[in-house]
Write a protein that holds these residues in place. Sequence first.
Motif, PDB file in Angstrom:
ATOM      1  N   VAL A   3     -30.393 -37.417  18.524  1.00 40.15           N
ATOM      2  CA  VAL A   3     -31.449 -38.073  19.298  1.00 40.15           C
ATOM      3  C   VAL A   3     -32.377 -38.843  18.367  1.00 40.15           C
ATOM      4  N   HIS A   4     -32.747 -38.221  17.253  1.00 36.22           N
ATOM      5  CA  HIS A   4     -33.591 -38.914  16.274  1.00 36.22           C
ATOM      6  C   HIS A   4     -32.885 -40.167  15.749  1.00 36.22           C
ATOM      7  N   PRO A  52     -36.724 -42.821  28.609  1.00 29.74           N
ATOM      8  CA  PRO A  52     -36.279 -42.388  27.273  1.00 29.74           C
ATOM      9  C   PRO A  52     -35.221 -41.289  27.295  1.00 29.74           C
ATOM     10  N   ALA A  97     -33.596 -49.422  22.914  1.00 32.34           N
ATOM     11  CA  ALA A  97     -32.698 -49.050  24.012  1.00 32.34           C
ATOM     12  C   ALA A  97     -31.858 -50.228  24.488  1.00 32.34           C
ATOM     13  N   ALA A 105     -31.463 -40.750  25.048  1.00 33.58           N
ATOM     14  CA  ALA A 105     -31.481 -39.480  24.315  1.00 33.58           C
ATOM     15  C   ALA A 105     -30.255 -38.638  24.658  1.00 33.58           C
ATOM     16  N   SER A 134     -32.743 -42.949  18.415  1.00 38.68           N
ATOM     17  CA  SER A 134     -34.068 -43.450  18.770  1.00 38.68           C
ATOM     18  C   SER A 134     -34.533 -44.534  17.809  1.00 38.68           C
ATOM     19  N   ARG A 135     -33.846 -44.691  16.697  1.00 37.66           N
ATOM     20  CA  ARG A 135     -34.156 -45.771  15.760  1.00 37.66           C
ATOM     21  C   ARG A 135     -33.675 -47.131  16.276  1.00 37.66           C
ATOM     22  N   VAL A 155     -38.105 -34.839  25.153  1.00 36.66           N
ATOM     23  CA  VAL A 155     -38.034 -36.293  25.330  1.00 36.66           C
ATOM     24  C   VAL A 155     -38.380 -36.611  26.777  1.00 36.66           C
TER      25      VAL A 155
END
Length: 314
Positions: free
Chosen positions: A86-87, A132, A94, A136, A90-91, A52
């Motif tokens: 993390v996945h 990012p 932020a 994460a 990430s949806r 990331v």
Amino acid sequence: YYRADPALFRNWAVSDLYEPGSTFKPINVAIALELNAITPETVLPDEGRIFVGGWPIQNNDYSQRGGRGALTIPQVLAYSSNVAMVHMMSRIPARHYYRYLHRLGLTEKVGSDLPFETAAQLKPPEQFMNYPIEPATTAFGQGFSLTPLHLVQLLGAIANGGEMVTPHVIDGLYDENGQLQKRLKQRPPRRVFSQRTSQAVIKMLGEVVRSGTGKTAQIRGYRLGGKTGTAQKAIGGTYGNLRITSFVAVFPLEQPQYVILAVVDEPKGDDAYGSTVAIPIVRAVTESLITIEGIPPSHPEELRHVAAPASVSQ
């Protein structure tokens, strides 16, 4: 008294900040559920290791296990997958993620009646939203810090059906006859999660203890939920080999009354993890609560023993 070292009076549960690691994952799952980024049936990939913003992120057991493939949300918590977390986060944009963390008080003090409280610390919004790696690492409980009491408050909000209350050790001032003279001013509870979200996360925490990293916390005849945590310890802004291990439990699982947290700072040995160091502490406290409070078992059939009759000789 005044000659004593002031450090002896420090209650680090309310004054010292630490990175909670995986014990924060249930809070992130609740946030993702509330923002409709996932459902309890969502399946996420776990490659074991990802990059990331040029930084590597991997699971604790990556070198031994590799990736686990597709995981449901309960499995993400049960296996404590950093990559899948993390996945998941990430949806969420932020800015929305940061706003929810701020709503949960991650830049504030808890507000209890205990002295020397320290406010939680979250990265500045610009840094969080523009890099990012920040959301994460926050997804698996690192890159920000709070007090142990603050984490208990957040897990308590899930145990309370989504309402966050301010913890206190004092009810008010009583005279020698036991009459209340002055009641402590308390903040009213405020809803931070829905009842539906809270129930879903509680069920997942039960799975962590039933079949995941929290299996050694099981107590025959009772059900509890929990989450292990093993976080790298940051010193001077960098991470080394030192750890902070922890385990947080919600008990009893069916009708939560207690949130119990054990945090062990810099445990020794290669096998020092939340599951090996912190769980025995929480289990011992839970067993004491069962005895002191007379809590009946939710599954008494597990406590029954069938004994064969003794033979009688003449």
